[in-house]
Design a protein around this motif. Structure first.
Motif, PDB file in Angstrom:
ATOM      1  N   MET A 210      -3.138  -2.949   4.819  1.00 18.33           N
ATOM      2  CA  MET A 210      -3.764  -4.080   3.835  1.00 18.33           C
ATOM      3  C   MET A 210      -4.393  -3.580   2.370  1.00 18.33           C
ATOM      4  O   MET A 210      -4.711  -2.321   2.848  1.00 18.33           O
ATOM      5  CB  MET A 210      -4.702  -4.269   5.429  1.00 18.33           C
TER       6      MET A 210
ATOM      7  N   MET B 165     -10.410  -5.018  -8.957  1.00 18.86           N
ATOM      8  CA  MET B 165      -8.865  -5.821  -9.400  1.00 18.86           C
ATOM      9  C   MET B 165      -9.006  -7.063  -9.700  1.00 18.86           C
ATOM     10  O   MET B 165      -9.056  -7.773 -10.055  1.00 18.86           O
ATOM     11  CB  MET B 165      -8.332  -5.456  -8.367  1.00 18.86           C
TER      12      MET B 165
ATOM     13  N   GLU C  34      -3.582   7.434   0.038  1.00 20.40           N
ATOM     14  CA  GLU C  34      -2.591   6.357  -0.826  1.00 20.40           C
ATOM     15  C   GLU C  34      -2.489   6.309  -2.099  1.00 20.40           C
ATOM     16  O   GLU C  34      -3.764   6.310  -2.935  1.00 20.40           O
ATOM     17  CB  GLU C  34      -2.761   4.756  -0.298  1.00 20.40           C
TER      18      GLU C  34
ATOM     19  N   ILE D 131      -1.162   3.998  -5.085  1.00 16.44           N
ATOM     20  CA  ILE D 131      -0.885   2.702  -6.188  1.00 16.44           C
ATOM     21  C   ILE D 131      -0.455   2.892  -7.242  1.00 16.44           C
ATOM     22  O   ILE D 131      -0.669   3.967  -8.393  1.00 16.44           O
ATOM     23  CB  ILE D 131      -1.686   1.623  -5.455  1.00 16.44           C
TER      24      ILE D 131
ATOM     25  N   PHE E 191      -2.993  -7.788 -12.783  1.00 20.68           N
ATOM     26  CA  PHE E 191      -2.199  -9.051 -12.034  1.00 20.68           C
ATOM     27  C   PHE E 191      -2.649 -10.215 -11.611  1.00 20.68           C
ATOM     28  O   PHE E 191      -4.075 -10.204 -11.702  1.00 20.68           O
ATOM     29  CB  PHE E 191      -1.423  -8.587 -11.089  1.00 20.68           C
TER      30      PHE E 191
ATOM     31  N   VAL F 113       0.200  -9.487  -7.386  1.00 22.72           N
ATOM     32  CA  VAL F 113       0.277  -7.703  -6.825  1.00 22.72           C
ATOM     33  C   VAL F 113       0.915  -8.297  -4.816  1.00 22.72           C
ATOM     34  O   VAL F 113       1.423  -7.626  -4.498  1.00 22.72           O
ATOM     35  CB  VAL F 113      -0.840  -7.808  -6.676  1.00 22.72           C
TER      36      VAL F 113
ATOM     37  N   THR G   1       2.412  -5.416  -2.648  1.00 23.51           N
ATOM     38  CA  THR G   1       0.471  -4.466  -2.852  1.00 23.51           C
ATOM     39  C   THR G   1       0.297  -3.269  -3.467  1.00 23.51           C
ATOM     40  O   THR G   1       0.277  -2.076  -2.946  1.00 23.51           O
ATOM     41  CB  THR G   1      -0.038  -4.866  -1.678  1.00 23.51           C
TER      42      THR G   1
ATOM     43  N   GLY H 296      -7.103   0.073   4.285  1.00 27.24           N
ATOM     44  CA  GLY H 296      -7.278  -0.813   3.211  1.00 27.24           C
ATOM     45  C   GLY H 296      -7.847   0.403   1.847  1.00 27.24           C
ATOM     46  O   GLY H 296      -8.991   1.568   2.753  1.00 27.24           O
TER      47      GLY H 296
HETATM   48  C1  OOG Z   1      -3.443  -3.978  -4.609  1.00 32.56           C
HETATM   49  C2  OOG Z   1      -3.124  -2.816  -3.558  1.00 32.56           C
HETATM   50  C3  OOG Z   1      -4.502  -3.000  -2.468  1.00 32.56           C
HETATM   51  C4  OOG Z   1      -5.860  -1.218  -0.873  1.00 32.56           C
HETATM   52  O1  OOG Z   1      -6.072  -0.266  -0.023  1.00 32.56           O
HETATM   53  O2  OOG Z   1      -6.957  -1.752  -1.664  1.00 32.56           O
HETATM   54  C5  OOG Z   1      -4.559  -1.624  -1.630  1.00 32.56           C
HETATM   55  C6  OOG Z   1      -3.810  -2.659  -5.557  1.00 32.56           C
HETATM   56  O3  OOG Z   1      -4.731  -2.419  -6.464  1.00 32.56           O
HETATM   57  O4  OOG Z   1      -3.222  -2.651  -7.115  1.00 32.56           O
HETATM   58  O5  OOG Z   1      -3.570  -0.959  -0.895  1.00 32.56           O
END
Ligand code: OOG
Ligand code: MG
Length: 259
Positions: free
Chosen positions: A59, A70, A136, A138, A147, A152, A157, A230
């Motif tokens: 997510m 963002m 994570e 990204i 974007f 996105v 994502t 997320g």
């Molecule tokens: C999109 C991916 C968002 C998160 O944990 O909110 C996401 C981005 O921010 O580029 O993975």
């Protein structure tokens, strides 16, 4: 829209060759959310055709911090592949990235199926086998990490890497909305948050994903699915040489270096 496949190839090539591209909406301002998910689905299929397999669902934009950073207010979902997975203590290679950012998250492993339009956080917790902390990484394929919502989604994502803790926790042993998280970069606290920043409780993010998937194709979530709920806070930009420690109160640390 008939160029779903070309758009998916354009984004896949950007990822594989590690180069930045313009947003799809630059030339296709009318790209709908439905088209965007169709492009993501095609991108996922293309990866599967080359032998990669899906290992988790993710997510995005589930916390105010991420949404504000963002400029996007709607949760989105994407797929994580086996080849993206790293474990605690990983050494990552900076040259494999474009403009990587790190975000601390909680992951949920399901021990039962969840479906329907009325999923609650309680049901998610009942069906959760274990949870674990993770970071994570990204890495949007789009120039300047900028974007629109359809862009996105189409770009899966911004998924690039995940660094998982080796420790698993039972959901009964924690108040999962009260885990304090600090992300340290080179020994300094870069950002702090608490797990309730994710939709008041990260189990709500799993419930929201179950509903989104139910509405899309009736699939819902299944026993064995792993869901990344997320980023709890804004993502933190990484540079070559960074040493990153994400400390999750009561759950330990997730550590990696980017060489
Ligand atoms: C999109 C991916 C968002 C998160 O944990 O909110 C996401 C981005 O921010 O580029 O993975
Ligand atoms: Mg994320």
């Amino acid at each position: 829209m008939n160029n779903i496949h070309q758009h998916a190839e354009y984004l896949l090539k950007a990822e594989e060759e590690n180069h930045l591209v313009d947003c799809l909406t630059k030339d296709h301002p009318d790209l709908s959310l439905e088209d965007a998910y169709a492009i993501q689905d095609r991108l996922v299929e293309l990866k599967q055709e080359t032998g990669h397999s899906i290992s988790a669902l993710k997510m995005g934009f589930t916390s105010k911090g991420k949404m504000r950073q963002m400029g996007i207010d709607d949760p989105i979902h994407g797929k994580v592949f086996e080849y993206m997975e790293e474990s605690d203590g990983a050494e990552l290679v900076f040259d494999e990235y474009l403009h990587p950012k790190a975000e601390a998250e909680l992951a949920f492993k399901l021990g039962g199926d969840i479906s329907g339009a009325e999923v609650t956080a309680e049901e998610v917790l009942e069906k959760t086998e274990y949870v674990f902390p993770m970071v994570e990484i990204i890495d949007s394929r789009y120039r300047d990490f900028k974007f629109t919502l359809p862009d996105v989604i189409a770009d899966n994502t911004s998924a690039k890497r995940v660094v998982y803790s080796n420790q698993l926790f039972s959901p009964e042993d924690f108040r999962l909305d009260d885990i304090g998280v600090t992300l340290y970069k080179n020994g300094e606290a870069a950002i702090r948050g608490v797990s309730a920043f994710v939709m008041d409780h990260p189990a709500n993010s799993v419930a929201a994903l179950a509903k989104m998937l139910h509405e899309r194709d009736g699939r819902g979530l299944r026993r064995g699915d792993l869901i990344l709920t997320g980023g709890i806070t804004e993502a933190v930009l990484l540079s070559k040489g960074d040493h990153v420690v994400a400390d999750f109160e009561g759950m330990g640390e997730v550590v990696f270096d980017i060489k």
